[in-house]
Design a protein around this motif. Structure first.
Motif, mmCIF file in Angstrom:
data_model
loop_
_atom_site.group_PDB
_atom_site.id
_atom_site.type_symbol
_atom_site.label_atom_id
_atom_site.label_comp_id
_atom_site.label_asym_id
_atom_site.label_seq_id
_atom_site.Cartn_x
_atom_site.Cartn_y
_atom_site.Cartn_z
ATOM 1 N N VAL A 165 0.808 5.661 7.890
ATOM 2 C CA VAL A 165 2.509 5.247 8.662
ATOM 3 C C VAL A 165 2.977 6.331 8.589
ATOM 4 C CG1 VAL A 165 5.113 4.650 7.994
ATOM 5 C CG2 VAL A 165 3.189 3.162 7.458
ATOM 6 N N LEU B 22 -4.020 3.289 4.204
ATOM 7 C CA LEU B 22 -2.799 2.721 4.963
ATOM 8 C C LEU B 22 -1.592 3.080 4.714
ATOM 9 C CD1 LEU B 22 -4.330 -1.183 4.030
ATOM 10 C CD2 LEU B 22 -4.128 0.364 6.236
ATOM 11 N N GLY B 23 -0.791 3.633 3.491
ATOM 12 C CA GLY B 23 0.346 3.769 3.556
ATOM 13 C C GLY B 23 0.897 5.406 3.829
ATOM 14 N N LEU C 185 6.475 1.182 12.903
ATOM 15 C CA LEU C 185 8.058 0.518 12.283
ATOM 16 C C LEU C 185 9.051 1.179 11.954
ATOM 17 C CD1 LEU C 185 8.535 -0.938 8.992
ATOM 18 C CD2 LEU C 185 6.802 0.857 7.631
ATOM 19 N N GLY D 268 -5.192 1.672 0.105
ATOM 20 C CA GLY D 268 -4.008 1.228 -0.133
ATOM 21 C C GLY D 268 -3.087 2.338 0.173
ATOM 22 N N ALA D 269 -3.496 3.846 -0.650
ATOM 23 C CA ALA D 269 -2.727 5.382 -0.234
ATOM 24 C C ALA D 269 -2.908 5.144 1.298
ATOM 25 C CB ALA D 269 -3.274 5.954 -1.139
ATOM 26 N N PRO E 297 1.023 -1.423 0.071
ATOM 27 C CA PRO E 297 -0.354 0.046 -0.133
ATOM 28 C C PRO E 297 0.761 1.404 -0.021
ATOM 29 C CG PRO E 297 -0.006 -1.179 1.566
ATOM 30 C CD PRO E 297 0.800 -2.160 1.624
ATOM 31 N N GLY E 298 0.630 2.121 -0.965
ATOM 32 C CA GLY E 298 1.291 2.742 -1.724
ATOM 33 C C GLY E 298 2.708 3.945 -0.751
ATOM 34 N N ILE E 299 2.843 3.762 0.496
ATOM 35 C CA ILE E 299 4.375 4.561 0.304
ATOM 36 C C ILE E 299 4.930 3.858 1.020
ATOM 37 C CG2 ILE E 299 3.869 5.725 2.254
ATOM 38 C CD1 ILE E 299 5.613 8.158 1.716
ATOM 39 N N LEU E 300 4.205 2.460 2.079
ATOM 40 C CA LEU E 300 5.223 1.281 2.552
ATOM 41 C C LEU E 300 5.674 0.924 2.123
ATOM 42 C CD1 LEU E 300 4.710 0.586 5.274
ATOM 43 C CD2 LEU E 300 3.729 -1.731 4.235
ATOM 44 N N TYR F 27 -3.989 -4.999 3.317
ATOM 45 C CA TYR F 27 -4.279 -4.510 1.653
ATOM 46 C C TYR F 27 -4.713 -5.544 1.201
ATOM 47 C CZ TYR F 27 -3.954 -1.525 -2.320
ATOM 48 O OH TYR F 27 -4.357 -0.577 -3.451
#
Lengths: 266, 308
Positions: B247, B243-244, B262, B240-241, A110-113, B285
């Motif tokens: 962070v 979840l990212g 993380l 997804g975006a 997902p995304g920037i992960l 995801y």
């Protein structure tokens, strides 16, 4: 509407700063102890940060960081992604299946992960930042290039070139790439905005550009601690970042309408 | 349906295996020798060998992979190098906090996007439409790690309505959810408007109007209901975006979720925890995407027919 003009002007200024910053009389690392966290004054129009460094100078040097990282990442991603994507679609068969599998796996993050994890493991620094973001960035271009090539490779002029016995690299370069260029250019524009935010985001997390090099992201990170006493530390780099990203998105929208590209990112 | 379900399940399993493999390989991305990087100058040669053995790095790559995947099936993600806790035990409470934040952000996004998108489409080319498209453009352009501090500046430090950071009751959830949900709201509002305008040109809308239904029934009952499907697909991908972005947002607000874990793990070079966190977020995801696809297929039979 004069908006696109203003956006273009702002971006021109941003790129100019990126090119000229080292040649300007800027002192992003000069410390004025008496002015720590000080507000705007003549000569330091945006005040001073927590170490007594002029915010405006750091902001302009930060423009250079973001511009070069964005140009590097988008350049590498565009070339690598287009090459792999169009090759997969053009060669078909097991090559294409392998490519699709790889793309599916990368897009499952997902995304920037994934960029955060890669940048964290590779270690800080601009070079590793560009590597991490490119490893994530090529995927979008590869997917788009693949879809585009799949849709144009059955066209008659391509079939004719195949029948004439033209070599494959020639067909790819001469007959396919020009046809798929427009959506890729639009995608690259939006990718610029995404990479600028990602660079600043990673630097905000302490995983990107390292001190004393100025980055808008790390400026925001350092400024958050002094939000109450010196909000200009967070406001200045944030406004710069926001305006640049906004301008790119604005121009990207225009470009998409102008080139009549559909489907390339909502 | 069973055929589509099976195909989709199989694809998700396949992707999960790829994700696991990529996450497994992450430790080999560390430049030089990961054991050296973790221990630094400290530690004797014997310590190093012990660490290497504990991480399984002294075995052939194929065996390492089998061990990693085999451990996953037993819920074993290894142990933290920092405090020796099992990684799975570290992840669980964090997962709850992140899920809470993500759900709240999703709620914020829908609460903002539905009325905005609906109004923009219903009053096309009006003030509402301009407002909606302005919000969409600003929303996607504002980075969450800047929006967060701005909201804190106004609503915590200025007005004192919400706490600055931490996770303590619903009040502490408001600003992080707003920070994380804004970008999604911007994208959804634009999607809802576009999808609605397309649907409103359909014949069944004309029929509904001819029957003399109330505007509410026409727009929400017939319009929004049919416009929802493409929006649902986009929503699945945009999670997804989300979840990212969680962070980053968690770091802004010191929200004790997977994201802060993380970042802490990266700073401590606690690689098993880094791998576990990335794996858990990514697999969640994959699962979310699977559920969205199955839900879409359930709502719209055309999807499952086309696929099989």
């Amino acid at each position: 509407m004069r908006t696109p003009f203003a956006a273009g002007l702002l971006l021109a200024l941003w790129v100019t700063m990126a090119l000229l910053a080292p040649h300007l009389p800027l002192h992003p690392e000069r410390i004025a102890l008496a002015s720590i966290l000080g507000g705007p004054e003549v000569g330091a129009w945006l005040g001073y940060d927590d170490l007594g460094r002029p915010v405006l100078d750091r902001l302009l040097v930060g423009a250079r960081t973001s511009c070069w990282v964005a140009a590097g990442v988008v350049g590498v991603s565009l070339v690598a992604g287009t090459l792999l994507g169009s090759l997969g679609a053009y060669l078909g068969g097991c090559w294409d299946r392998a490519l699709v599998m790889l793309l599916d796996v990368f897009m499952a993050f997902p995304g920037i992960l994934l960029a955060i994890a890669l940048a964290g493991l590779l270690g800080p620094g601009i070079g590793n930042l560009v590597i991490a973001l490119s490893l994530v960035g090529w995927v979008g271009f590869a997917r788009l290039a693949r879809a585009q090539v799949l849709s144009v490779k059955q066209r008659e002029h391509v079939q004719a070139a195949v029948a004439l016995g033209s070599p494959r690299p020639y067909i790819l370069r001469r007959h396919l790439l020009p046809l798929i260029a427009a959506p890729l250019v639009v995608e690259a524009t939006f990718a610029m905005a995404a990479v600028i935010v990602a660079e600043a985001g990673l630097s905000f997390l302490g995983l990107g550009v390292q001190p004393p090099t100025a980055s808008w992201g790390s400026m925001i990170r350092d400024g958050v601690r002094y939000l109450l006493v010196a909000p200009h530390l967070v406001l200045a780099p944030g406004v710069a970042l926001f305006l640049v990203v906004l301008s790119i998105n604005l121009l990207g929208d225009r470009l998409r309408d102008r080139l009549d590209v559909r489907g390339a990112r909502a | 349906m069973p055929r589509y379900l099976l195909a989709r399940l199989f694809a998700a399993l396949w992707v999960s295996l790829g994700v696991v493999t990529l996450v497994f390989s992450l430790i080999h991305w560390v430049p030089g020798d990961p054991v050296e990087v973790m221990m630094g100058e400290a530690g004797s040669g014997a310590d190093r060998e012990a660490m290497r053995h504990a991480l399984g790095l002294d075995r052939p790559l194929g065996q390492q992979w089998l061990h990693f995947v085999g451990g996953l099936f037993q819920g074993d993600l290894g142990h933290s190098l920092y405090n020796q806790m099992p990684v799975s035990a570290l992840l669980l409470p964090r997962l709850v906090a992140t899920a809470e934040l993500a759900a709240a952000a999703l709620a914020v996004a829908l609460l903002l996007a539905l009325p905005l998108g609906l109004l923009a489409a219903a009053r096309r080319a009006s003030v509402w439409d301009t407002l909606g498209s302005g919000f969409s453009l600003l929303g996607v352009s504002i980075p969450n790690f800047w929006l967060g501090p701005l909201l804190v500046l106004v609503f915590s430090l200025g007005l004192g309505w919400f706490p600055v950071s931490g996770r303590d009751g619903w009040a502490s959830l408001v600003l992080p959810a707003l920070t994380l949900g804004t970008a999604l709201a911007a994208i959804l509002a634009r999607m809802i408007r576009g999808s609605l305008l397309e649907v409103m040109g359909e014949d069944f809308i004309r029929t509904a109007k001819a029957k003399g239904l109330s505007p509410w029934r026409i727009w929400v009952g017939h319009g929004l209901r049919n416009a929802g499907l493409p929006v649902l697909t986009v929503l699945g991908m945009q999670l997804g975006a989300l979840l990212g972005g969680a962070v980053v947002t968690e770091s802004v607000f010191s929200w004790p979720g997977l994201g802060t874990l993380l970042i802490e793990a990266i700073q401590r070079r606690d690689y098993p925890v880094v791998q576990g966190t990335v794996l858990l977020i990514s697999l969640s995801y994959v699962l979310i995407n699977l559920l969205t696809d199955l839900l879409s297929a359930r709502i719209d039979p055309r999807i499952r027919l086309e696929a099989s």
